[in-house]
Design a protein around this motif. Structure first.
Motif, PDB file in Angstrom:
ATOM      1  N   GLN A  52       0.827  -1.197   0.000  1.00 23.45           N
ATOM      2  CA  GLN A  52       0.000   0.000   0.000  1.00 23.45           C
ATOM      3  C   GLN A  52       0.868   1.257   0.000  1.00 23.45           C
ATOM      4  N   TYR A  53       1.954   1.223   0.758  1.00 24.53           N
ATOM      5  CA  TYR A  53       2.894   2.340   0.797  1.00 24.53           C
ATOM      6  C   TYR A  53       3.476   2.593  -0.598  1.00 24.53           C
ATOM      7  N   ASP A  54       3.836   1.518  -1.286  1.00 29.72           N
ATOM      8  CA  ASP A  54       4.392   1.632  -2.638  1.00 29.72           C
ATOM      9  C   ASP A  54       3.364   2.219  -3.604  1.00 29.72           C
ATOM     10  N   VAL A  55       2.110   1.767  -3.504  1.00 30.03           N
ATOM     11  CA  VAL A  55       1.056   2.297  -4.366  1.00 30.03           C
ATOM     12  C   VAL A  55       0.854   3.787  -4.098  1.00 30.03           C
ATOM     13  N   GLY A  56       0.884   4.176  -2.830  1.00 32.28           N
ATOM     14  CA  GLY A  56       0.746   5.587  -2.494  1.00 32.28           C
ATOM     15  C   GLY A  56       1.836   6.433  -3.119  1.00 32.28           C
ATOM     16  N   GLN A  57       3.072   5.953  -3.064  1.00 29.37           N
ATOM     17  CA  GLN A  57       4.176   6.685  -3.685  1.00 29.37           C
ATOM     18  C   GLN A  57       3.989   6.802  -5.193  1.00 29.37           C
ATOM     19  N   ARG A  58       3.597   5.710  -5.821  1.00 29.11           N
ATOM     20  CA  ARG A  58       3.399   5.713  -7.274  1.00 29.11           C
ATOM     21  C   ARG A  58       2.209   6.573  -7.677  1.00 29.11           C
ATOM     22  N   ALA A  59       1.265   6.760  -6.750  1.00 26.21           N
ATOM     23  CA  ALA A  59       0.093   7.595  -7.034  1.00 26.21           C
ATOM     24  C   ALA A  59       0.381   9.080  -6.846  1.00 26.21           C
ATOM     25  N   GLY A  60       1.613   9.417  -6.461  1.00 27.51           N
ATOM     26  CA  GLY A  60       1.980  10.815  -6.328  1.00 27.51           C
ATOM     27  C   GLY A  60       1.713  11.407  -4.969  1.00 27.51           C
ATOM     28  N   LEU A  61       1.591  10.564  -3.943  1.00 32.63           N
ATOM     29  CA  LEU A  61       1.312  11.067  -2.603  1.00 32.63           C
ATOM     30  C   LEU A  61       2.505  11.834  -2.072  1.00 32.63           C
ATOM     31  N   THR A  62       2.245  13.039  -1.557  1.00 28.81           N
ATOM     32  CA  THR A  62       3.291  13.866  -0.971  1.00 28.81           C
ATOM     33  C   THR A  62       3.034  14.142   0.505  1.00 28.81           C
ATOM     34  N   GLY A  63       1.906  13.721   1.025  1.00 34.24           N
ATOM     35  CA  GLY A  63       1.575  13.919   2.430  1.00 34.24           C
ATOM     36  C   GLY A  63       0.318  13.157   2.771  1.00 34.24           C
TER      37      GLY A  63
END
Length: 280
Positions: free
Chosen positions: A228-239
């Protein structure tokens, strides 16, 4: 046509906790906004100049925002502006605004439209499909009108504020599907807490307890927190939090329940059909 209005420059950064804060203190709601509000606005540039058009473009998107500086940019054909601690670039003709950095976007000023959002939303929607429904922690009313996905952690002040109002989100007809994003990174104390939550027999209670700063039992098991953390990063999450609509559109960080319902209703509203002029 669904449009994403650039309602406030830097709004997401002011309503979400940074992914990797430089100090151990937690971001508190309103703290960043209070700092930005004390900055004096830049003097008005001469009318008809690229600087004046850049300033006007920014104020089209947000009339209340304070612009600290407008000047030459390293990007040919653009002016550089400092707005609430963030750098933005505006085309010399004032028609386009570019917000750089992670999750950056290009805006059509006249249409108040995020030209980048369509492609990003489609990509996020596909990424979310890789996470099984069984791996989401869901808080939902009996018959939800809307469903959002929220990347969250247990240390961020805005995440805690949002979850403290989860009952009101549900009363507004909004189902919330939480995904894990331990913003301090894999192996951090935050990450270990998220793993303990996802390994708990009652994940909803464990998440609620952790966000309320109550002690939760330390657990380990086969889990999808890293995924889930990896998906968040790939989705452009910055915060955190990051709220995504069902179509992958990013709705911001913390958004109050009534405001989020209004935004979702607006997005779901049918597009008005322009009347056809009668022939002569």
């Amino acid at each position: 046509m669904k449009r994403i209005l650039f309602a406030a420059l830097g709004a997401i950064s002011l309503s979400a906790c940074a992914q990797a804060p430089s100090s151990g203190s937690l971001a508190k709601p309103g703290a960043a906004a209070a700092t930005a509000s004390t900055t004096a606005a830049a003097p008005a540039p001469q009318a008809g100049t690229p600087d004046a058009r850049a300033l006007a473009a920014i104020r089209v998107l947000n009339p209340q925002v304070k612009v600290d500086r407008v000047g030459a940019a390293p990007l040919p054909g653009f002016r550089e502006a400092l707005v609430g601690g963030q750098v933005v670039y505006v085309s010399d003709d004032g028609k386009y605004l570019f917000l750089p950095g992670a999750g950056g976007a290009l805006f059509d000023v006249g249409a108040k439209k995020n030209l980048s959002e369509g492609a990003l939303a489609t990509m996020r929607q596909q990424l979310l499909k890789t996470i099984p429904a069984s791996e989401r922690i869901v808080f939902a009313p009996p018959n939800p009108k809307h469903t959002v996905t929220i990347f969250t952690d247990v240390e961020c002040g805005y995440c805690r504020k949002l979850h403290s109002e989860i009952g009101e989100y549900n009363r507004q007809g909004i189902a919330v599907e939480y995904l894990a994003f331990p913003r301090m990174g894999i192996g951090s104390e935050d990450h270990r807490k998220m793993v303990s939550i996802w390994c708990a027999s009652d994940r909803k209670k464990a998440l609620t307890d952790a966000k309320a700063e109550r002690t939760i039992a330390s657990r380990d098991c086969k889990n999808t927190v890293n995924m889930q953390y990896d998906v968040g990063q790939r989705a452009g999450l910055t915060g955190t939090p990051m709220i995504l609509a069902a179509d992958g559109t990013q709705l911001g960080g913390y958004v109050p329940p009534a405001a989020l319902r209004a935004r979702l209703d607006e997005m779901a509203a049918p597009t008005p059909v322009a009347p056809v002029a009668a022939g002569g």
